[in-house]
Scaffold this active site. Sequence first.
Site, PDB file in Angstrom:
ATOM      1  N   ARG A 107       6.710  -4.988 -11.381  1.00 37.46           N
ATOM      2  CA  ARG A 107       7.271  -6.331 -11.172  1.00 37.46           C
ATOM      3  C   ARG A 107       7.433  -7.093 -12.485  1.00 37.46           C
ATOM      4  O   ARG A 107       8.444  -7.758 -12.719  1.00 37.46           O
ATOM      5  CB  ARG A 107       6.363  -7.141 -10.240  1.00 37.46           C
ATOM      6  CG  ARG A 107       6.468  -6.757  -8.785  1.00 37.46           C
ATOM      7  CD  ARG A 107       5.537  -7.596  -7.915  1.00 37.46           C
ATOM      8  NE  ARG A 107       5.778  -7.296  -6.522  1.00 37.46           N
ATOM      9  CZ  ARG A 107       6.673  -7.901  -5.758  1.00 37.46           C
ATOM     10  NH1 ARG A 107       7.432  -8.849  -6.280  1.00 37.46           N
ATOM     11  NH2 ARG A 107       6.827  -7.571  -4.499  1.00 37.46           N
ATOM     12  N   TYR A 215       3.241   5.681  -6.097  1.00 35.36           N
ATOM     13  CA  TYR A 215       4.408   6.147  -6.839  1.00 35.36           C
ATOM     14  C   TYR A 215       4.212   5.852  -8.321  1.00 35.36           C
ATOM     15  O   TYR A 215       3.414   4.995  -8.697  1.00 35.36           O
ATOM     16  CB  TYR A 215       5.712   5.539  -6.319  1.00 35.36           C
ATOM     17  CG  TYR A 215       5.762   4.036  -6.206  1.00 35.36           C
ATOM     18  CD1 TYR A 215       6.056   3.221  -7.289  1.00 35.36           C
ATOM     19  CD2 TYR A 215       5.561   3.422  -4.970  1.00 35.36           C
ATOM     20  CE1 TYR A 215       6.137   1.840  -7.171  1.00 35.36           C
ATOM     21  CE2 TYR A 215       5.645   2.045  -4.829  1.00 35.36           C
ATOM     22  CZ  TYR A 215       5.935   1.263  -5.922  1.00 35.36           C
ATOM     23  OH  TYR A 215       6.016  -0.099  -5.796  1.00 35.36           O
ATOM     24  N   ASP A 292      12.601 -15.641  -1.221  1.00 29.91           N
ATOM     25  CA  ASP A 292      11.507 -15.757  -0.257  1.00 29.91           C
ATOM     26  C   ASP A 292      11.372 -17.150   0.332  1.00 29.91           C
ATOM     27  O   ASP A 292      10.810 -17.306   1.411  1.00 29.91           O
ATOM     28  CB  ASP A 292      10.181 -15.365  -0.922  1.00 29.91           C
ATOM     29  CG  ASP A 292       9.998 -13.861  -1.024  1.00 29.91           C
ATOM     30  OD1 ASP A 292      10.812 -13.129  -0.423  1.00 29.91           O
ATOM     31  OD2 ASP A 292       9.053 -13.420  -1.697  1.00 29.91           O
TER      32      ASP A 292
END
Length: 390
Positions: A107, A215, A292
């Site tokens: 991120r 991952y 969001d």
Amino acid sequence: MNETDVVVIGGGIGGLANALALASAGHRVRVLERAPGFTEVGAGLQLAPNATRILRDWGLLDEVIAAGVLPKRIVLKDAVDGAELTSLDLGAGFTERYGAPYVVIHRSDLLDILHAACERAGVELLPGRNAGDVEVAADGVTVLAGAERHRAAAALGADGLWSGLRGRLSKDEPVPSGYVAYRGTLPVAEATQVDDDALTDVVVHFGPKCHLVQYPLRGGEMLNTVAVFGSPAYERGEAEWGGAGELDAAFAGTCDSVQRGLSGLWRDRHWPMYDRLPIDTWVDGRFSLTGDAAHPMLQYLAQGACQALEDAHCLAAEAGKRQAEGALDWPAALTAYESARTARTARVQSSARVWGELWHCDGLTRSLRNALLTDRELDDYRHIDWLYHP
């Protein structure tokens, strides 16, 4: 402060994406971020083709790929016995079908890329500004941030799940799912007994009221792990729920791969999972919600950041259409953006909830789910075409 075209309130991924898209189209943009810097807390995120197509349009995809990883597959496994149920090949055929690759990235790396791109595009980036309200008039807006008054032609509320600006349009509140996420990243060299596919693929183990995702990040040098579970304390109605004391018990009975994965988590912090119900109205004249703040969703489809990028791309396009026709009518552009986006994001929000229920089922439902996934043809794209296609 000096008048500008658009004030974006919130400097996260959604806020910077909107700022970049609008500034690249020639608009003067100012971003107000309440934190002292433009930083992102968290670990990895997944960027599906509906997002990477947009990043390519903005000239950022190569940079994103260089900072992230192109995983080979998405692999779904049963968390109890470790059996592989099905997989999705993310190679050349997938990229050709959807017009762009699937990328996983930290991120903070994506935020840094967007921040640098905003600087190059001339966006005015102002940290340490806590915008409390927006005054909307027929000819413009005024954003109030402490003693400062920021005048603009339009304003965007990109202040996230807990958006205070959403209260202008809806009296709803975030909805707790009862599930909590623990995350962690560590160098691959420090990870012990990691399954080989977790170093090349997006691997999801799902079990009764819990799941684990792993991952690689940063060119394969880091391993990202996310563990999610339903909190017994939440079910008992306790105000504090999801603490580290519940973590190991929630994953008791899972396979060795999952147990090893738990060792890579940060246990000093956690993220209770919330969303909100979809709303049809995002716009008040020259003000609109985005990201969001407009459509917070649970993480099961890995679409939070992707939908924020779609918002930014759509709004810049709608503003561009009206600019080409003459004087830019911001209320009309925002209304067209709202019309284009609300149904799609509502579908993603509701589908994420259903997907979470599917992941976390038990008993007969788990057996049926596993049988259906095991029988799936590996080239069956029916359930993702609506999400990833242009």
